[in-house]
Design a protein around this motif. Structure first.
Motif, short mmCIF file in Angstrom:
data_model
loop_
_atom_site.label_atom_id
_atom_site.label_comp_id
_atom_site.label_asym_id
_atom_site.label_seq_id
_atom_site.Cartn_x
_atom_site.Cartn_y
_atom_site.Cartn_z
N PRO A 174 0.80 -1.22 0.00
CA PRO A 174 0.00 0.00 0.00
C PRO A 174 0.84 1.28 0.00
CG PRO A 174 -0.81 -1.55 1.64
CD PRO A 174 0.52 -2.07 1.16
N GLU A 175 2.11 1.17 0.45
CA GLU A 175 2.96 2.36 0.51
C GLU A 175 3.25 2.88 -0.89
OE1 GLU A 175 7.48 3.44 1.97
OE2 GLU A 175 6.29 2.05 3.19
N ARG A 176 3.72 1.98 -1.74
CA ARG A 176 3.93 2.34 -3.15
C ARG A 176 4.34 1.10 -3.92
NH1 ARG A 176 8.68 3.85 -0.66
NH2 ARG A 176 10.61 3.17 -1.65
N LEU A 177 3.89 1.02 -5.13
CA LEU A 177 4.36 -0.01 -6.06
C LEU A 177 4.67 0.72 -7.35
CD1 LEU A 177 4.88 -3.02 -6.52
CD2 LEU A 177 2.58 -3.20 -7.43
N SER A 216 2.34 -6.26 4.07
CA SER A 216 1.13 -6.10 3.28
C SER A 216 0.02 -7.02 3.77
CB SER A 216 1.42 -6.39 1.80
OG SER A 216 2.45 -5.56 1.31
N THR A 217 -1.15 -6.87 3.16
CA THR A 217 -2.27 -7.76 3.46
C THR A 217 -2.45 -8.76 2.32
OG1 THR A 217 -4.05 -6.56 2.31
CG2 THR A 217 -3.41 -5.75 4.51
N MET A 218 -3.23 -9.78 2.61
CA MET A 218 -3.46 -10.79 1.56
C MET A 218 -4.25 -10.19 0.40
SD MET A 218 -5.94 -10.86 3.95
CE MET A 218 -7.70 -11.22 4.22
N MET A 219 -5.06 -9.16 0.67
CA MET A 219 -5.83 -8.53 -0.40
C MET A 219 -4.93 -7.65 -1.27
SD MET A 219 -8.51 -10.11 0.21
CE MET A 219 -9.48 -9.44 -1.15
N ASP A 220 -3.95 -6.99 -0.65
CA ASP A 220 -2.94 -6.26 -1.43
C ASP A 220 -2.22 -7.20 -2.37
OD1 ASP A 220 -3.42 -3.84 0.02
OD2 ASP A 220 -2.06 -4.52 1.59
N LYS A 223 -4.42 -8.35 -5.26
CA LYS A 223 -4.61 -7.29 -6.26
C LYS A 223 -3.39 -7.18 -7.17
CE LYS A 223 -6.03 -2.46 -6.82
NZ LYS A 223 -5.08 -2.19 -7.92
N VAL A 224 -2.20 -7.24 -6.58
CA VAL A 224 -0.99 -7.18 -7.39
C VAL A 224 -0.92 -8.37 -8.34
CG1 VAL A 224 1.53 -7.38 -7.28
CG2 VAL A 224 0.34 -5.79 -5.76
N ALA A 225 -1.21 -9.57 -7.82
CA ALA A 225 -1.17 -10.77 -8.67
C ALA A 225 -2.15 -10.65 -9.83
CB ALA A 225 -1.48 -12.00 -7.83
N LYS A 226 -3.32 -10.13 -9.56
CA LYS A 226 -4.33 -9.96 -10.61
C LYS A 226 -3.89 -8.90 -11.62
CE LYS A 226 -9.16 -8.62 -11.35
NZ LYS A 226 -10.42 -8.18 -10.69
N ASP A 227 -3.49 -7.73 -11.11
CA ASP A 227 -3.15 -6.61 -11.99
C ASP A 227 -1.93 -6.89 -12.85
OD1 ASP A 227 -5.30 -5.28 -10.92
OD2 ASP A 227 -4.10 -3.91 -9.67
N LEU A 228 -1.01 -7.70 -12.32
CA LEU A 228 0.25 -7.94 -13.03
C LEU A 228 0.30 -9.32 -13.68
CD1 LEU A 228 2.77 -6.20 -10.61
CD2 LEU A 228 1.62 -5.28 -12.63
N HIS A 229 -0.86 -9.97 -13.74
CA HIS A 229 -1.05 -11.19 -14.53
C HIS A 229 -0.13 -12.34 -14.10
CE1 HIS A 229 -1.95 -7.60 -17.12
NE2 HIS A 229 -3.12 -8.23 -17.14
N ALA A 254 -8.76 -13.99 -0.26
CA ALA A 254 -7.97 -13.45 -1.37
C ALA A 254 -8.36 -14.08 -2.70
CB ALA A 254 -6.48 -13.66 -1.09
N ARG A 255 -8.83 -15.33 -2.67
CA ARG A 255 -9.24 -15.99 -3.91
C ARG A 255 -10.43 -15.30 -4.56
NH1 ARG A 255 -8.81 -20.87 -0.64
NH2 ARG A 255 -6.65 -21.60 -0.84
N GLY A 256 -11.20 -14.55 -3.77
CA GLY A 256 -12.30 -13.79 -4.35
C GLY A 256 -11.81 -12.74 -5.34
N LEU A 257 -10.57 -12.31 -5.16
CA LEU A 257 -9.97 -11.33 -6.06
C LEU A 257 -9.03 -11.99 -7.08
CD1 LEU A 257 -9.74 -8.30 -6.71
CD2 LEU A 257 -7.94 -8.15 -4.96
#
Length: 278
Positions: A174-177, A216-220, A223-229, A254-257
């Motif tokens: 969440p700080e920065r990617l 980080s959190t499992m949802m963070d 989200k990264v795994a999803k967004d970065l394929h 997390a599997r929901g995302l």
């Protein structure tokens, strides 16, 4: 390229966990070459595996950072005591070689430890892991990546045999990617990513806020795994206070995302593209 988790816990080791209680240590092997990512308490078990294989032994080690849960297992790494073992060890940052050797030496001095680093008779060499500077080890290309964490931290993208694995422990997403970090994570077949907290823990809705603590959190992570394929996501650096049931629940949420999410499990082995069993 085969990946095996020997330590998946963060901060301190714990007992009684099916998922795993040892602190960070991951092995990656291919074509007779062995990489070791971090030397938490899990490296003791890895050392036992290597001893059963027989001598001589060779490994290249990459340290994400020098916080104690990532170095504390090294004094119990039996192959390092054998003159037939060769270890190339990379510490993070421009002074990584000197800082790593100093850290390993300091933790093996009285009153912390009775046996000095000099007792280890293996052939040790030290190098610096620099952001974006790829290191080639046999079939591997290993690229260090600066990620946000107190005192700094390196993630590593490991490529071999047409596959890619990203090891990114101790990162506060969440700080920065930044785009520079994200491009190194992009499209990884397997992404091992810090997911120490639940969103409630991170935000301070349960106990004190964990913002700025470097995790980080499992949802963070999802989200990264999803967004970065990413192909698969392994939640890593499990909080020592989290029981197995909570870790399973965190992965399920997390599997929901990102459906291809699971908690990293001690002893788990994986050939990229299919499971190899525990």
């Amino acid at each position: 390229m085969e990946i095996r988790f020997f330590g998946v816990r963060g901060s301190i080791a714990v007992s009684g966990s099916r998922i795993g209680g040892n602190t960070a240590c991951v092995e990656v092997t291919s074509q007779g070459e062995r990489l070791i990512l971090d030397a938490g308490t899990g490296i003791r078990t890895l050392g036992e595996v290597m001893m059963r294989e027989g001598a001589p032994q060779k490994a290249t080690m990459f340290f994400s950072h020098l916080h104690w849960d990532h170095v504390q297992g090294f004094p119990f790494f039996t192959p390092a005591y054998l003159p037939t073992t060769s270890l190339m060890m990379y510490g993070p940052g421009a002074n990584g070689a000197q800082a790593l050797e100093s850290t390993l030496s300091q933790q093996m001095r009285p009153p912390q430890f009775p046996v000095p680093l000099s007792t280890m008779r293996s052939k040790m060499a030290f190098g610096a892991a620099l952001h974006g500077h790829t290191v080639e080890v046999g079939p591997f290309k290993v690229t260090p990546i600066d990620v946000p964490h107190p005192d700094g931290c390196m993630a590593y993208r490991v490529e071999a045999d047409g596959h890619s694995f990203v090891y990114a422990t101790d990162v506060e997403l969440p700080e920065r990617l930044t785009s520079d970090v994200a491009r190194h994570f992009e499209g990884a077949d397997a992404l091992c990513l810090d997911a120490q907290y639940t969103p409630d823990e991170y935000e301070g809705r349960k106990g004190m806020s964990k913002k700025g603590w470097g995790h980080s959190t499992m949802m963070d992570a999802a989200k990264v795994a999803k967004d970065l394929h990413a192909g698969r996501l392994f939640l890593f650096h499990h909080d020592p206070s989290h029981a197995d049931e909570l870790l399973e629940d965190m992965a399920q949420e997390a599997r929901g995302l990102f459906p291809f999410t699971e908690p990293a499990r001690e002893g788990q082995r994986m050939l990229l593209g299919r499971a190899a069993g525990a």
